[in-house]
Write an enzyme that holds these catalytic residues in place. Structure first.
Site, short mmCIF file in Angstrom:
data_model
loop_
_atom_site.label_atom_id
_atom_site.label_comp_id
_atom_site.label_asym_id
_atom_site.label_seq_id
_atom_site.Cartn_x
_atom_site.Cartn_y
_atom_site.Cartn_z
N HIS A 311 0.87 -1.19 0.00
CA HIS A 311 0.00 0.00 0.00
C HIS A 311 0.91 1.24 0.00
O HIS A 311 1.77 1.37 -0.87
CB HIS A 311 -0.92 -0.11 1.23
CG HIS A 311 -2.08 0.85 1.27
ND1 HIS A 311 -2.48 1.62 0.21
CD2 HIS A 311 -2.94 1.16 2.29
CE1 HIS A 311 -3.53 2.35 0.57
NE2 HIS A 311 -3.83 2.09 1.83
N HIS A 350 -2.40 -2.14 -9.64
CA HIS A 350 -3.44 -1.58 -8.78
C HIS A 350 -4.66 -2.47 -8.84
O HIS A 350 -4.99 -3.00 -9.89
CB HIS A 350 -3.81 -0.16 -9.23
CG HIS A 350 -4.45 0.63 -8.15
ND1 HIS A 350 -5.79 0.54 -7.88
CD2 HIS A 350 -3.91 1.48 -7.23
CE1 HIS A 350 -6.06 1.32 -6.86
NE2 HIS A 350 -4.94 1.89 -6.43
N ASP A 407 2.51 5.55 -6.34
CA ASP A 407 3.74 5.44 -5.56
C ASP A 407 5.01 5.40 -6.42
O ASP A 407 6.11 5.39 -5.88
CB ASP A 407 3.69 4.18 -4.68
CG ASP A 407 2.65 4.31 -3.58
OD1 ASP A 407 2.53 5.41 -3.03
OD2 ASP A 407 1.95 3.33 -3.30
N1 ACO Z 1 4.85 -6.45 -10.25
C1 ACO Z 1 4.77 -7.66 -10.82
N2 ACO Z 1 3.62 -8.32 -11.00
C2 ACO Z 1 2.51 -7.76 -10.56
C3 ACO Z 1 2.51 -6.51 -9.95
C4 ACO Z 1 3.73 -5.84 -9.80
N3 ACO Z 1 3.82 -4.65 -9.23
N4 ACO Z 1 1.27 -6.18 -9.60
C5 ACO Z 1 0.51 -7.21 -9.97
N5 ACO Z 1 1.25 -8.16 -10.56
C6 ACO Z 1 0.77 -9.43 -11.11
C7 ACO Z 1 0.57 -10.43 -9.99
O1 ACO Z 1 1.71 -11.19 -9.76
C8 ACO Z 1 -0.58 -11.24 -10.50
O2 ACO Z 1 -0.06 -12.16 -11.43
P1 ACO Z 1 -0.73 -13.63 -11.61
O3 ACO Z 1 -2.02 -13.38 -12.28
O4 ACO Z 1 0.26 -14.35 -12.45
O5 ACO Z 1 -0.86 -14.21 -10.24
C9 ACO Z 1 -1.43 -10.23 -11.26
O6 ACO Z 1 -0.54 -9.20 -11.67
C10 ACO Z 1 -2.55 -9.62 -10.43
O7 ACO Z 1 -1.95 -9.07 -9.25
P2 ACO Z 1 -2.54 -9.18 -7.81
O8 ACO Z 1 -1.43 -9.12 -6.84
O9 ACO Z 1 -3.49 -10.32 -7.72
O10 ACO Z 1 -3.36 -7.82 -7.75
P3 ACO Z 1 -3.99 -7.20 -6.46
O11 ACO Z 1 -5.13 -6.41 -6.92
O12 ACO Z 1 -4.24 -8.23 -5.44
O13 ACO Z 1 -2.82 -6.28 -5.87
C11 ACO Z 1 -1.29 -4.53 -5.72
C12 ACO Z 1 -2.68 -4.94 -6.20
C13 ACO Z 1 -1.14 -4.92 -4.26
C14 ACO Z 1 -1.20 -3.02 -5.82
C15 ACO Z 1 -0.21 -5.19 -6.59
O14 ACO Z 1 -0.33 -4.73 -7.91
C16 ACO Z 1 1.18 -4.96 -6.05
O15 ACO Z 1 1.64 -5.72 -5.19
N6 ACO Z 1 1.91 -3.90 -6.55
C17 ACO Z 1 3.21 -3.59 -6.02
C18 ACO Z 1 3.09 -2.80 -4.72
C19 ACO Z 1 2.57 -1.42 -4.95
O16 ACO Z 1 3.03 -0.67 -5.80
N7 ACO Z 1 1.59 -1.04 -4.14
C20 ACO Z 1 0.99 0.29 -4.16
C21 ACO Z 1 -0.38 0.25 -4.76
S1 ACO Z 1 -1.09 1.86 -4.84
C22 ACO Z 1 -1.48 2.21 -3.23
O17 ACO Z 1 -1.79 1.39 -2.43
C23 ACO Z 1 -1.40 3.55 -2.84
#
Ligand code: ACO
Length: 471
Positions: A311, A350, A407
């Site tokens: 987050h 996201h 971010d």
């Molecule tokens: N890097 C690599 N792969 C990613 C990323 C990433 N940043 N984000 C998503 N994916 C991939 C996942 O591995 C997943 O792949 P799969 O289908 O093979 O399993 C797919 O995309 C879907 O991702 P989820 O993690 O299921 O998406 P979710 O909605 O649960 O999570 C989140 C969203 C937490 C923001 C995620 O994209 C992430 O971890 N990003 C990196 C951390 C980040 O930047 N967080 C800030 C978000 S903005 C905020 O909170 C202010």
């Protein structure tokens, strides 16, 4: 200077137009009719798709890349408004008129004075704590100072037994020892504040709850400033009445009055982060409020939820990645290695946006604008741009709609303002506290305790076995 401020506004307006064109083929959402509970919705893991409540505070549309506060588009607010106006808008549902704005600013400035809270905070090892940890503690101490929620009736007030002046250590202070401490703030406003002390029995009375919202929006910035100063080995500073909220946030951290450009950039960053639908920290705040706990604890839980790297903590992690990569030539191999290990790359992806996050669309160009004056950060910006390009060409973007989020560039913007990495997530909190409080204030008017279910996947019918007979 005027030209620079105009350039900043033009950057936002141009970005808004590009963003509009990019998603114009997506249908414009209609205002939903009043809901009938229970609502049917498809729920995925992590409550994806679940509708927790109704709200008029803000709206996110992941397909169009829209972020809306109380009906106003985020680009419009970022280009034209101030954080004070936006915080008022979120809380009250309308932009303030000139008199309301002036009064709100005065209140916010007064509420930034947290002398006793800071004195208590300095009795803890703040110099060894993360800023987010100290911020969470600090909002708890605001609750202690300004409400009677923790105070049993008739119990003597002992909090001043802990102080941090040079002549005494915590346990040796007399109960009034705190008054002897030497600080860089004046005593004014303390009296006023005491008169409006918030009482637990008035918490759900609207005016009192709104006062607590104002207080927290102001106080979070003061605590961030104070903790940052202590981390620099300096004493906390009082806010300066000639500065805006954003300007004071910068001033209380750096000790230098910001330039108009620095102040405006900080202001825009605060506007962009102020609210974002039912994100994890907002939901955490609402869950706590829904138990009829209180708004200080709600904000404390929001701070805790925000601190995680999935987050708000992602802004610090994204900067760490940019540093680790070091040069744009190394980006491709770094990304390939991370993706081969299925690692999440901070600052991308996201739950809601399936297009480029509109906040990142503003922050990227602002970082580019700022690095002109900041050669130290030029190389980092090049790395970030190359990382973005590489990610956008990867299957993640093409197949899974993973784009830069808020971010990704915010840390670079803050670095250009001379701020340390440890402040990136706290600065997010300094803004998001407006959204947390606005949504808690709204929710508690029609409160119902949050109580979802878990799918039990364990066993039944096991029989208790005494410890000495267990394998
Ligand atoms: N890097 C690599 N792969 C990613 C990323 C990433 N940043 N984000 C998503 N994916 C991939 C996942 O591995 C997943 O792949 P799969 O289908 O093979 O399993 C797919 O995309 C879907 O991702 P989820 O993690 O299921 O998406 P979710 O909605 O649960 O999570 C989140 C969203 C937490 C923001 C995620 O994209 C992430 O971890 N990003 C990196 C951390 C980040 O930047 N967080 C800030 C978000 S903005 C905020 O909170 C202010």
């Amino acid at each position: 200077m005027h030209d620079a401020l105009t350039s900043i506004r033009n950057i936002i307006l141009e970005t808004a137009e590009k963003a509009r064109l990019e998603t114009q083929s997506e249908p414009v959402p209609e205002k939903p009719a009043a809901s009938q509970w229970p609502i049917d919705c498809k729920v995925g893991p992590g409550l994806e798709g679940a509708i927790a409540c109704e709200s008029q505070v803000g709206y996110v549309n992941g397909a169009k890349g829209w972020l809306v506060y109380r009906g106003y588009d985020i680009f419009d607010l970022a280009a034209n408004a101030t954080f004070e106006e936006v915080a008022y808008l979120l809380l009250h549902g309308k932009l303030p008129n000139a008199a309301e704005l002036s009064e709100y600013k005065r209140r916010l400035f007064d509420d930034m004075h947290l002398n006793d809270t800071l004195r208590m905070l300095m009795g803890f090892p703040v110099e060894e704590m993360s800023v987010m940890g100290a911020l969470r503690l600090g909002t708890n101490l605001m609750r202690q100072e300004f409400t009677d929620m923790d105070k049993a009736a008739g119990r003597p007030k002992t909090v001043n037994a802990i102080c941090a002046d040079e002549d005494s250590i915590a346990m040796e202070c007399q109960p009034t020892g705190g008054k002897r401490a030497i600080y860089e703030f004046k005593i004014k406003n303390q009296g006023d504040r005491k008169k409006t002390a918030r009482r637990s029995d008035r918490y759900f009375e609207k005016q009192s709850a709104m006062e607590a919202c104002y207080h927290l929006i102001a106080g979070v910035s003061t605590i961030i400033g104070a903790v940052s100063r202590i981390h620099q080995g300096r004493m906390p500073l009082e806010p300066d009445p000639s500065l805006s909220h954003a300007g004071n946030l910068l001033y209380m951290i750096t000790g230098k009055p910001p330039t108009p450009v620095e102040e405006r950039i900080m202001d825009i960053a605060l506007i962009l982060h102020a609210d974002h639908g039912m994100n994890a920290s907002t939901f955490a705040s609402l869950v706590v409020a829904s138990t009829l706990s209180d708004i200080y604890f709600s904000v404390g839980s929001g701070i805790a939820a925000l601190s995680g790297p999935l987050h708000g903590g992602a802004n610090e992690a994204a900067m760490k990645n940019i540093r680790e990569i070091g040069s744009k030539e190394k980006v491709a191999s770094w990304v390939a290695e991370k993706l081969s290990k299925k690692a999440k790359i901070s600052g991308f992806g996201h739950r809601v946006y399936k297009v480029y996050d509109p906040r990142a669309k503003v922050l990227g160009p602002l970082a580019q604008f700022l690095i002109h004056d900041n050669p130290k950060n030029q190389k980092r910006y090049e790395v970030a741009k190359s990382l973005e390009k590489t990610m956008l060409a990867s299957p993640l973007a093409l197949e899974k709609n993973i784009f830069p989020n808020v971010d990704f560039y915010s840390g670079l913007v803050y670095s250009c303002l001379g701020l340390e990495d440890e402040l990136f997530t706290p600065l997010f909190a300094a803004s998001r506290v407006a959204g947390w409080t606005a949504r808690v204030f709204e929710y508690i008017q029609k409160n119902r305790i949050f109580r979802p279910r878990a799918l039990y996947t364990g066993d039944f019918n096991k029989k208790y076995v005494p410890a000495d007979q267990r394998e």
